[in-house]
Scaffold this active site. Structure first.
Site, PDB file in Angstrom:
ATOM      1  N   SER A 104      30.469  41.388  29.009  1.00 29.58           N
ATOM      2  CA  SER A 104      30.600  41.952  30.348  1.00 29.58           C
ATOM      3  C   SER A 104      29.366  42.709  30.819  1.00 29.58           C
ATOM      4  O   SER A 104      29.152  42.834  32.020  1.00 29.58           O
ATOM      5  CB  SER A 104      31.836  42.847  30.427  1.00 29.58           C
ATOM      6  OG  SER A 104      31.805  43.832  29.427  1.00 29.58           O
ATOM      7  N   HIS A 160      35.454  37.399  32.302  1.00 29.19           N
ATOM      8  CA  HIS A 160      34.373  37.030  33.223  1.00 29.19           C
ATOM      9  C   HIS A 160      34.085  35.539  33.254  1.00 29.19           C
ATOM     10  O   HIS A 160      33.200  35.094  33.978  1.00 29.19           O
ATOM     11  CB  HIS A 160      33.091  37.790  32.855  1.00 29.19           C
ATOM     12  CG  HIS A 160      33.258  39.268  32.925  1.00 29.19           C
ATOM     13  ND1 HIS A 160      33.174  39.977  34.102  1.00 29.19           N
ATOM     14  CD2 HIS A 160      33.554  40.176  31.958  1.00 29.19           C
ATOM     15  CE1 HIS A 160      33.386  41.255  33.855  1.00 29.19           C
ATOM     16  NE2 HIS A 160      33.625  41.407  32.567  1.00 29.19           N
ATOM     17  N   LYS A 191      39.314  40.028  38.605  1.00 30.70           N
ATOM     18  CA  LYS A 191      37.909  39.621  38.735  1.00 30.70           C
ATOM     19  C   LYS A 191      37.845  38.347  39.576  1.00 30.70           C
ATOM     20  O   LYS A 191      38.050  38.417  40.773  1.00 30.70           O
ATOM     21  CB  LYS A 191      37.303  39.522  37.339  1.00 30.70           C
ATOM     22  CG  LYS A 191      37.170  40.946  36.784  1.00 30.70           C
ATOM     23  CD  LYS A 191      36.809  41.079  35.356  1.00 30.70           C
ATOM     24  CE  LYS A 191      36.764  42.578  35.029  1.00 30.70           C
ATOM     25  NZ  LYS A 191      36.909  42.866  33.625  1.00 30.70           N
TER      26      LYS A 191
HETATM   27  C1  LIG Z   1      37.359  44.074  32.968  1.00 31.20           C
HETATM   28  C2  LIG Z   1      37.618  43.707  31.588  1.00 31.20           C
HETATM   29  C3  LIG Z   1      38.813  44.056  30.969  1.00 31.20           C
HETATM   30  C4  LIG Z   1      39.806  44.967  31.611  1.00 31.20           C
HETATM   31  O1  LIG Z   1      40.584  44.301  32.544  1.00 31.20           O
HETATM   32  P1  LIG Z   1      41.370  45.186  33.596  1.00 31.20           P
HETATM   33  O2  LIG Z   1      42.398  44.260  34.131  1.00 31.20           O
HETATM   34  O3  LIG Z   1      40.366  45.622  34.591  1.00 31.20           O
HETATM   35  O4  LIG Z   1      41.974  46.331  32.828  1.00 31.20           O
HETATM   36  C5  LIG Z   1      39.063  43.576  29.704  1.00 31.20           C
HETATM   37  N1  LIG Z   1      38.163  42.823  29.062  1.00 31.20           N
HETATM   38  C6  LIG Z   1      36.975  42.499  29.611  1.00 31.20           C
HETATM   39  C7  LIG Z   1      36.018  41.655  28.841  1.00 31.20           C
HETATM   40  C8  LIG Z   1      36.670  42.947  30.893  1.00 31.20           C
HETATM   41  O5  LIG Z   1      35.494  42.658  31.429  1.00 31.20           O
END
Ligand SMILES: *Cc1c(COP(=O)(O)O)cnc(C)c1O
Length: 410
Positions: free
Chosen positions: A178, A206, A238
């Site tokens: 990330s 992602h 996302k």
């Molecule tokens: C954003 C993210 C999360 C968290 O997800 P949320 O739904 O925002 O809590 C978990 N793992 C990764 C790799 C992320 O980038």
């Protein structure tokens, strides 16, 4: 120095690590937002496909809220499991090519739930060192023997699996990292797990919706399937532009999570309207593959222009494009200078990234125009003349990143 909260805060300020929140007054189409009355181009959201502002997704949410109400009223195992959730789970299972999918309220909770349901005392959890904070926390909290192997190093993983104890072995990794934007070497991780009877869990927050021929993410990108990656975690806030998360896997694995994942059982189900918004988004991801193609083309364009301009890029071909600056002060100053030019790019600092790895984290969206990318590279080139890279230890041997970092390290 005292030890109360004000001393702690002062220490954070002195180290350039103090975090503040920006109040967004409005998000606008075209990856714009209004902050302090100014319209900015947003280069730090995770809205890769431009769906968070899509009127069809917002309409689906609004219509469902009118029909079903604002909240689910209970947890899934009581009376909170609505037919909107159930339909979305079936669609996510089909989308990821798995028998079943299970909704969680957030990706953070999905990861905590998975690790604690599948590993505990006497078991072993191994993680890529640069995993997202929620995966690292999940490994630390589940009570298993926990260790991190060097980033992307499948041989190191293999060696640790070779000396793991008798209990269950769980290997957790991001699909797309990330803060770096690079991909985990999933074929090699999967082969190591197969040889050592370990379960591989990939958090593809992602990658899903962006990578792979059908938006199936990093697993699809590498031509792998359910036999290689038995459990897949995806987030819905996302690329899908809404909110929530899911875990997809075999019927039995998912059923086990329903029985044992405490972050699934002891929490209120998502509002059904959020599930309906996600269903609309999922339909758009399927019907409009040009969105993923466009954001990947933006990433390639950004890299080509940034290379010409001599910017310090990392090895990423995804919409996450870090510009490595070294110290937190350099990253923060560069972010502020870009803000002065109407460009919102977050500075990411420890503990979200390792010491010496402070950076600007540029994220691209299908909602950007090509001219936005050109404007960003021009501005970066100018700004970095004034705030040059303050070098740091080479990536690869980084200090252990903290586990309390978040996505928004501005
Ligand atoms: C954003 C993210 C999360 C968290 O997800 P949320 O739904 O925002 O809590 C978990 N793992 C990764 C790799 C992320 O980038």
């Amino acid at each position: 120095m005292g030890s109360g909260p004000s001393a702690h805060l002062a220490a954070l300020r002195n180290a350039g690590l103090y975090r503040r929140r920006r109040v967004v007054e409005r998000a606008l189409p075209g990856a714009r937002c209004v902050v302090d009355g100014r319209e900015l181009v947003n280069f730090c959201s995770n809205d890769y496909l431009g769906l968070a502002q899509d009127p069809r997704v917002a309409q689906a949410m609004a219509a469902a809220a009118i029909e079903f109400g604002a909240g689910s009223g209970a947890s899934h195992l009581v009376t909170g499991h609505h037919r909107a959730h159930h339909a979305l789970e079936e669609e996510l299972a089909a989308f990821t090519g798995r028998e079943r999918a299970l909704l969680f309220s957030t990706g953070y909770m999905a990861n905590l739930g998975v690790a604690a349901a599948l590993a505990g005392r006497g078991d072993t959890v191994l993680e890529d060192r640069l995993n997202h904070a929620s995966l690292l926390d999940a490994g630390l909290l589940c009570g298993a023997r926990f260790s991190r192997f060097p980033h992307g190093d499948a041989d190191a993983l293999e060696r640790r699996l070779g000396t793991a104890g008798r209990g269950h072995r769980l290997v957790l990794t991001d699909g797309v990292f990330s803060m770096d934007g690079d991909l985990a070497p999933l074929p090699r991780y999967a082969a190591a797990c197969r040889r050592h009877r370990a379960m591989l869990v990939v958090d593809d927050a992602h990658g899903l919706g962006v990578l792979g021929l059908n938006g199936g993410g990093t697993v699809e990108h590498f031509g792998l399937g359910a036999a290689d990656v038995p459990l897949l975690v995806g987030t819905l806030g996302k690329a899908f532009g809404s909110f929530g998360a899911f875990v997809a896997g075999s019927r039995d694995l998912v059923d086990l999570l329903v029985q044992r994942a405490r972050t699934y059982i002891y929490t209120t189900a998502l509002p059904p309207a959020v599930a309906e918004a996600t269903r609309a988004a999922l339909g758009i991801v399927r019907a409009e593959p040009w969105r993923a193609a466009r954001v990947l083309a933006h990433a390639a364009r950004f890299r080509a222009l940034a290379e010409q301009a001599g910017l310090p890029l990392a090895a990423s071909s995804t919409p996450i494009q870090p510009v490595l600056l070294g110290t937190p002060q350099a990253a923060t100053a560069a972010s502020e200078a870009l803000l002065g030019r109407g460009l919102l790019v977050s500075a990411i600092r420890p503990p979200t990234v390792p010491e010496g790895g402070s950076r600007l984290r540029v994220t691209l969206s299908a909602a950007h125009a090509e001219a936005d990318i050109e404007r960003l590279v021009d501005a970066l080139a100018e700004v970095l003349k004034r705030y040059p890279v303050q070098t740091c230890p080479p990536p690869g041997d980084r200090s252990v990143p903290g586990t309390s970092g978040g996505q928004s390290g501005v």
